[in-house]
Write a protein that holds these residues in place. Sequence first.
Motif, PDB file in Angstrom:
ATOM      1  N   PRO A  36       0.776  -1.189   0.005  1.00 23.10           N
ATOM      2  CA  PRO A  36       0.010  -0.083  -0.035  1.00 23.10           C
ATOM      3  C   PRO A  36       1.076   1.293   0.100  1.00 23.10           C
ATOM      4  O   PRO A  36       1.915   1.026   0.178  1.00 23.10           O
ATOM      5  CB  PRO A  36      -0.741  -0.153   1.293  1.00 23.10           C
ATOM      6  CG  PRO A  36      -0.095  -0.995   2.075  1.00 23.10           C
ATOM      7  CD  PRO A  36       0.903  -1.989   1.220  1.00 23.10           C
ATOM      8  N   GLU A  37       0.291   2.388  -0.397  1.00 26.44           N
ATOM      9  CA  GLU A  37       0.951   3.700  -0.406  1.00 26.44           C
ATOM     10  C   GLU A  37       1.519   4.065   1.008  1.00 26.44           C
ATOM     11  O   GLU A  37       1.048   3.724   2.133  1.00 26.44           O
ATOM     12  CB  GLU A  37      -0.188   4.905  -0.432  1.00 26.44           C
ATOM     13  CG  GLU A  37      -0.888   4.561  -1.889  1.00 26.44           C
ATOM     14  CD  GLU A  37      -1.740   5.685  -2.250  1.00 26.44           C
ATOM     15  OE1 GLU A  37      -2.075   6.389  -1.270  1.00 26.44           O
ATOM     16  OE2 GLU A  37      -2.492   5.693  -3.108  1.00 26.44           O
ATOM     17  N   GLN A  38       2.921   4.544   0.882  1.00 27.27           N
ATOM     18  CA  GLN A  38       3.324   4.857   2.290  1.00 27.27           C
ATOM     19  C   GLN A  38       3.750   6.389   2.197  1.00 27.27           C
ATOM     20  O   GLN A  38       3.100   7.174   2.848  1.00 27.27           O
ATOM     21  CB  GLN A  38       4.831   4.175   2.517  1.00 27.27           C
ATOM     22  CG  GLN A  38       5.683   4.454   3.722  1.00 27.27           C
ATOM     23  CD  GLN A  38       6.891   3.546   3.996  1.00 27.27           C
ATOM     24  OE1 GLN A  38       7.467   3.141   2.710  1.00 27.27           O
ATOM     25  NE2 GLN A  38       7.305   3.466   5.075  1.00 27.27           N
ATOM     26  N   ASP A  39       4.777   6.741   1.426  1.00 23.98           N
ATOM     27  CA  ASP A  39       5.050   8.272   1.146  1.00 23.98           C
ATOM     28  C   ASP A  39       3.956   8.584   0.165  1.00 23.98           C
ATOM     29  O   ASP A  39       4.254   8.548  -1.193  1.00 23.98           O
ATOM     30  CB  ASP A  39       6.511   8.414   0.558  1.00 23.98           C
ATOM     31  CG  ASP A  39       6.860   9.756   0.473  1.00 23.98           C
ATOM     32  OD1 ASP A  39       5.887  10.782   0.556  1.00 23.98           O
ATOM     33  OD2 ASP A  39       7.837   9.952  -0.118  1.00 23.98           O
ATOM     34  N   ALA A  40       3.109   9.159   0.355  1.00 24.61           N
ATOM     35  CA  ALA A  40       1.685   9.625  -0.551  1.00 24.61           C
ATOM     36  C   ALA A  40       1.007  10.891  -0.239  1.00 24.61           C
ATOM     37  O   ALA A  40      -0.053  10.939  -0.668  1.00 24.61           O
ATOM     38  CB  ALA A  40       0.886   8.544  -0.585  1.00 24.61           C
ATOM     39  N   GLY A  41       1.933  11.702   0.290  1.00 24.53           N
ATOM     40  CA  GLY A  41       1.101  13.058   0.619  1.00 24.53           C
ATOM     41  C   GLY A  41       1.156  14.105  -0.471  1.00 24.53           C
ATOM     42  O   GLY A  41       1.805  13.799  -1.614  1.00 24.53           O
ATOM     43  N   PRO A  42       1.098  15.245  -0.151  1.00 25.32           N
ATOM     44  CA  PRO A  42       0.851  16.337  -1.118  1.00 25.32           C
ATOM     45  C   PRO A  42       2.408  16.550  -1.920  1.00 25.32           C
ATOM     46  O   PRO A  42       3.509  16.225  -1.052  1.00 25.32           O
ATOM     47  CB  PRO A  42       0.819  17.583  -0.299  1.00 25.32           C
ATOM     48  CG  PRO A  42      -0.071  17.189   1.070  1.00 25.32           C
ATOM     49  CD  PRO A  42       0.405  15.975   1.094  1.00 25.32           C
ATOM     50  N   GLY A  43       2.393  16.641  -3.038  1.00 26.05           N
ATOM     51  CA  GLY A  43       3.315  16.522  -3.910  1.00 26.05           C
ATOM     52  C   GLY A  43       3.679  15.404  -4.750  1.00 26.05           C
ATOM     53  O   GLY A  43       4.583  15.288  -5.575  1.00 26.05           O
TER      54      GLY A  43
END
Length: 251
Positions: free
Chosen positions: A205-212
């Motif tokens: 699953p997504e881990q580093d998936a924040g804005p940007g």
Amino acid sequence: MHILLCNDDGYSARGLTALADALRRLADVSIVAPERDRSGASNSLTLERPLRATEIDKGVIKVDGTPTDCVHLAVTGLLDPEPDMVLAGINHGANMGDDILYSGTVAAATEGRFLGLPAVAISLASTTHRHFETAAHVAVSLVENIQSKPLPKDTILNVNVPDVPLHQLRGYQATRLGQRHKAEPVVKSLDPRGREIFWVGPAGPEQDAGPGTDFYAVRSGYVSVTPLQIDLTRYDALDGLLQWLPKGAES
């Protein structure tokens, strides 16, 4: 303009057909694509046997090799005249974050860039694969942009399009690659003779998936456009590595 199209889903895939239909309004289009699904082939070249290229229709050639094989053959002798640009896709599913290391779609674009051509990989970011026409429209817009404002020679564009009707797109975002958690465990099973076999498990699953990040842009309804470079050297680590290396005899 002469555009080479490739993918990793196979020469008859819906996404490739939709992309070709849209781009024929702008340019001459040649399709050189694998004869079958080669998802996950990454940048592999076939070196231990000859490749066979079969013309299926005018401007459509299938190859019994990988996406990288297809682009390499097309640019280095199969097509006359040579193409001016390489587009890979429309992939049936996202190619975001760590996915690009395995993606045959991104690999096809990478090979085009290796061979000196502007290159774009484009993917429809869903598992339902409904709105290929939206991704095709995005591709046409980007090609028109590249014609007027060429890409830097060391840059590939990795594009992921939300699987929504065109009017629901919120726009475009320039993004970086996100990251996933560790992949899920392999799936163990037995073949009909009772021998153990393994299926590669799902991506994490997504881990580093924040804005940007590309994950965040697509989840928010935007087209994610990520610039990729071929040179993987980590330049900021060179000085530290020099200090870390064993001290040996003077060369």
